[in-house]
Design an enzyme around this catalytic site. Structure first.
Site, PDB file in Angstrom:
ATOM      1  N   HIS A  95       0.796  -1.228   0.000  1.00 31.39           N
ATOM      2  CA  HIS A  95       0.000   0.000   0.000  1.00 31.39           C
ATOM      3  C   HIS A  95       0.828   1.278   0.000  1.00 31.39           C
ATOM      4  O   HIS A  95       0.300   2.365  -0.201  1.00 31.39           O
ATOM      5  CB  HIS A  95      -0.949   0.024   1.205  1.00 31.39           C
ATOM      6  CG  HIS A  95      -0.261   0.399   2.485  1.00 31.39           C
ATOM      7  ND1 HIS A  95       0.473  -0.503   3.210  1.00 31.39           N
ATOM      8  CD2 HIS A  95      -0.172   1.586   3.132  1.00 31.39           C
ATOM      9  CE1 HIS A  95       0.967   0.104   4.274  1.00 31.39           C
ATOM     10  NE2 HIS A  95       0.601   1.363   4.253  1.00 31.39           N
TER      11      HIS A  95
HETATM   12  C1  UD1 Z   1      -1.742   6.268   5.121  1.00 33.63           C
HETATM   13  C2  UD1 Z   1      -0.418   6.706   5.742  1.00 33.63           C
HETATM   14  C3  UD1 Z   1       0.517   5.520   5.834  1.00 33.63           C
HETATM   15  C4  UD1 Z   1      -0.125   4.374   6.558  1.00 33.63           C
HETATM   16  C5  UD1 Z   1      -1.460   4.039   5.906  1.00 33.63           C
HETATM   17  C6  UD1 Z   1      -2.165   2.950   6.684  1.00 33.63           C
HETATM   18  C7  UD1 Z   1       0.236   9.030   5.265  1.00 33.63           C
HETATM   19  C8  UD1 Z   1       1.156   9.901   4.514  1.00 33.63           C
HETATM   20  N1  UD1 Z   1       0.240   7.732   4.930  1.00 33.63           N
HETATM   21  O1  UD1 Z   1      -1.455   5.870   3.795  1.00 33.63           O
HETATM   22  O2  UD1 Z   1       1.672   5.916   6.551  1.00 33.63           O
HETATM   23  O3  UD1 Z   1       0.735   3.270   6.521  1.00 33.63           O
HETATM   24  O4  UD1 Z   1      -2.280   5.199   5.875  1.00 33.63           O
HETATM   25  O5  UD1 Z   1      -3.165   2.349   5.944  1.00 33.63           O
HETATM   26  O6  UD1 Z   1      -0.461   9.480   6.141  1.00 33.63           O
HETATM   27  N2  UD1 Z   1      -8.698   5.713   0.320  1.00 33.63           N
HETATM   28  C9  UD1 Z   1      -9.974   5.234   0.190  1.00 33.63           C
HETATM   29  N3  UD1 Z   1     -10.707   5.084   1.323  1.00 33.63           N
HETATM   30  C10 UD1 Z   1     -10.223   5.343   2.562  1.00 33.63           C
HETATM   31  C11 UD1 Z   1      -8.919   5.848   2.671  1.00 33.63           C
HETATM   32  C12 UD1 Z   1      -8.168   6.017   1.541  1.00 33.63           C
HETATM   33  O7  UD1 Z   1     -10.454   4.979  -0.908  1.00 33.63           O
HETATM   34  O8  UD1 Z   1     -10.937   5.160   3.560  1.00 33.63           O
HETATM   35  C13 UD1 Z   1      -7.877   5.851  -0.914  1.00 33.63           C
HETATM   36  C14 UD1 Z   1      -7.963   7.211  -1.548  1.00 33.63           C
HETATM   37  O9  UD1 Z   1      -7.915   7.032  -2.909  1.00 33.63           O
HETATM   38  C15 UD1 Z   1      -6.700   7.879  -1.089  1.00 33.63           C
HETATM   39  C16 UD1 Z   1      -5.719   6.712  -0.996  1.00 33.63           C
HETATM   40  O10 UD1 Z   1      -6.524   5.604  -0.580  1.00 33.63           O
HETATM   41  O11 UD1 Z   1      -6.286   8.859  -1.972  1.00 33.63           O
HETATM   42  C17 UD1 Z   1      -4.612   6.912  -0.016  1.00 33.63           C
HETATM   43  O12 UD1 Z   1      -5.087   7.245   1.277  1.00 33.63           O
HETATM   44  P1  UD1 Z   1      -4.188   8.159   2.262  1.00 33.63           P
HETATM   45  O13 UD1 Z   1      -4.861   8.291   3.559  1.00 33.63           O
HETATM   46  O14 UD1 Z   1      -3.807   9.414   1.552  1.00 33.63           O
HETATM   47  O15 UD1 Z   1      -2.851   7.347   2.410  1.00 33.63           O
HETATM   48  P2  UD1 Z   1      -2.599   5.806   2.698  1.00 33.63           P
HETATM   49  O16 UD1 Z   1      -1.974   5.235   1.475  1.00 33.63           O
HETATM   50  O17 UD1 Z   1      -3.809   5.141   3.243  1.00 33.63           O
END
Ligand code: UD1
Length: 361
Positions: free
Chosen positions: A207
């Site tokens: 991820h």
């Molecule tokens: C975040 C953390 C990472 C952690 C991870 C745990 C940062 C910089 N990164 O990464 O350190 O290991 O969480 O899981 O804070 N999305 C959904 N639904 C959700 C959440 C996210 O669809 O409920 C999708 C969206 O497209 C979003 C992408 O996932 O743009 C990334 O989510 P984001 O919270 O930005 O970062 P993570 O990759 O989850």
């Protein structure tokens, strides 16, 4: 007088960590307001953890959702500042890990002269291209109480001149694993979740932005997983599933894609796997504690202790290194580099005795 603190969480692993500590805070008579930033918002990324781990719903949801780093961090800062102003006096703000929610909350509290306690302090990958590394460094520098999971974390902080307010508590993820592993196995039988028998599959997760967001790297990961000697079970984080579609990557049938899983389902699959392949930090440790070989699909790890005795091998995405590592079966002693499962109690006890001294401000 009762101590009142504010805890900020926002992403999946933080709900697990906070579940452990919140229970101990309540038992110690510390009053806690839980604020959810909304960084993770899908039910499978958020609500399931509160339900499974018996965490009361957050007092406040800032509802920020997904966005660029700057927008996400900025929105959390703006909305949290408002909450902290409205909520009256807290003695401390508690944060976990290394996400944008951690960083944003730390910045807001620091500028409001509210001391910060950081659970999982002192971790370093040495790789400043990772957003998490930036978040860790800033959070540690601004925190008054630094709760370290290991000796190495304490040494990392000392190397940056941070020695005040530092304690070794052990890792709260270990507490969680010990508290929930039996219920996980009882409630989520592997045979009802997947078509493979125990020890006849690999469990994989990917991820991290540096892998999921890079088309060539993500394609190499899919090729690598497809080339292994056993089928692969891959619960897919929304970031990775979005990228698989966007990059038009076809996933062969030997890779069993699952939706994001709750904590208990994940523990159960972990307990039955032959080995783990991952770029997650938490999973490296969970594999270690359950004595499952782990292959870390990155060029470095913050959880260096897991590599001792060959339990975790950092291979990046090099297929030869991965296959060589999978062929070895570690048997070595592990010791207890991350404590013995009482980190939550230790943190609550330190907070109970804390008089607000040692604040950097
Ligand atoms: C975040 C953390 C990472 C952690 C991870 C745990 C940062 C910089 N990164 O990464 O350190 O290991 O969480 O899981 O804070 N999305 C959904 N639904 C959700 C959440 C996210 O669809 O409920 C999708 C969206 O497209 C979003 C992408 O996932 O743009 C990334 O989510 P984001 O919270 O930005 O970062 P993570 O990759 O989850």
């Amino acid at each position: 007088m009762t101590m009142r603190i504010c805890t900020v969480v926002g992403a999946r692993p933080q709900f697990i960590k906070a579940a452990v500590v919140s229970r101990e805070l309540a038992a110690a008579g510390i009053e806690e307001d839980l604020v959810h930033t909304g960084q993770h918002y899908d039910s499978s990324m958020s609500r399931v953890f509160f339900d499974e781990l018996y965490v009361p719903a957050p007092a406040v949801d800032l509802g920020v959702g997904s966005a660029s780093h700057a927008i996400q961090t900025g929105l959390i800062m703006t909305r949290l500042e408002q909450h902290l102003s409205d909520a009256g006096h807290y003695r401390l703000l508690l944060v976990y890990g290394d996400t944008n929610s951690t960083l944003a909350a730390t910045l807001v509290a620091s500028k409001m002269q509210l001391p910060v306690g950081h659970v999982e302090a002192g971790l370093r990958s040495g790789n400043l291209r990772m957003p998490e590394e930036i978040n860790r460094i800033v959070t540690d520098r601004l925190s008054s109480l630094l709760f370290c999971p290991s000796e190495l974390a304490v040494e990392n902080l000392a190397a940056e001149g941070l020695t005040e307010g530092v304690s070794i508590t052990g890792d709260v993820m270990r507490d969680a694993l010990e508290q929930f592993i039996d219920v996980a196995k009882a409630r989520f039988d592997i045979s009802r979740m997947i078509d493979h028998e125990a020890d006849r599959y690999y469990l994989a997760t990917v991820h991290r932005a540096e892998t999921a967001d890079d088309p060539d790297r993500l394609r190499s990961v899919v090729d690598l997983l497809a080339s292994l000697d056993l089928p692969v079970v891959w619960p897919v984080h929304p970031r990775a599933s979005k990228r698989l579609k966007e990059f038009n990557l076809t996933v062969p049938g030997s890779i069993n894609l699952l939706p994001p899983l709750g904590y208990l389902e994940m523990l159960s699959l972990l307990s039955g796997t032959k080995a783990v392949l991952t770029d997650s930090g938490g999973l490296q440790k969970e594999a270690f504690w359950l004595r499952k070989p782990c292959i870390t699909l990155r060029s470095e790890t913050e959880w260096v202790e897991t590599t001792r005795g060959g339990w975790n091998t950092v291979t990046d995405i090099d297929p030869d290194r991965v296959r060589t590592a999978l062929a070895q079966r570690p048997t070595g002693e592990q010791g207890a580099p991350y404590g013995r499962g009482d980190a939550g109690k230790e943190i609550a006890s330190i907070l109970t005795g804390w008089q607000g001294k040692g604040s950097r401000r």
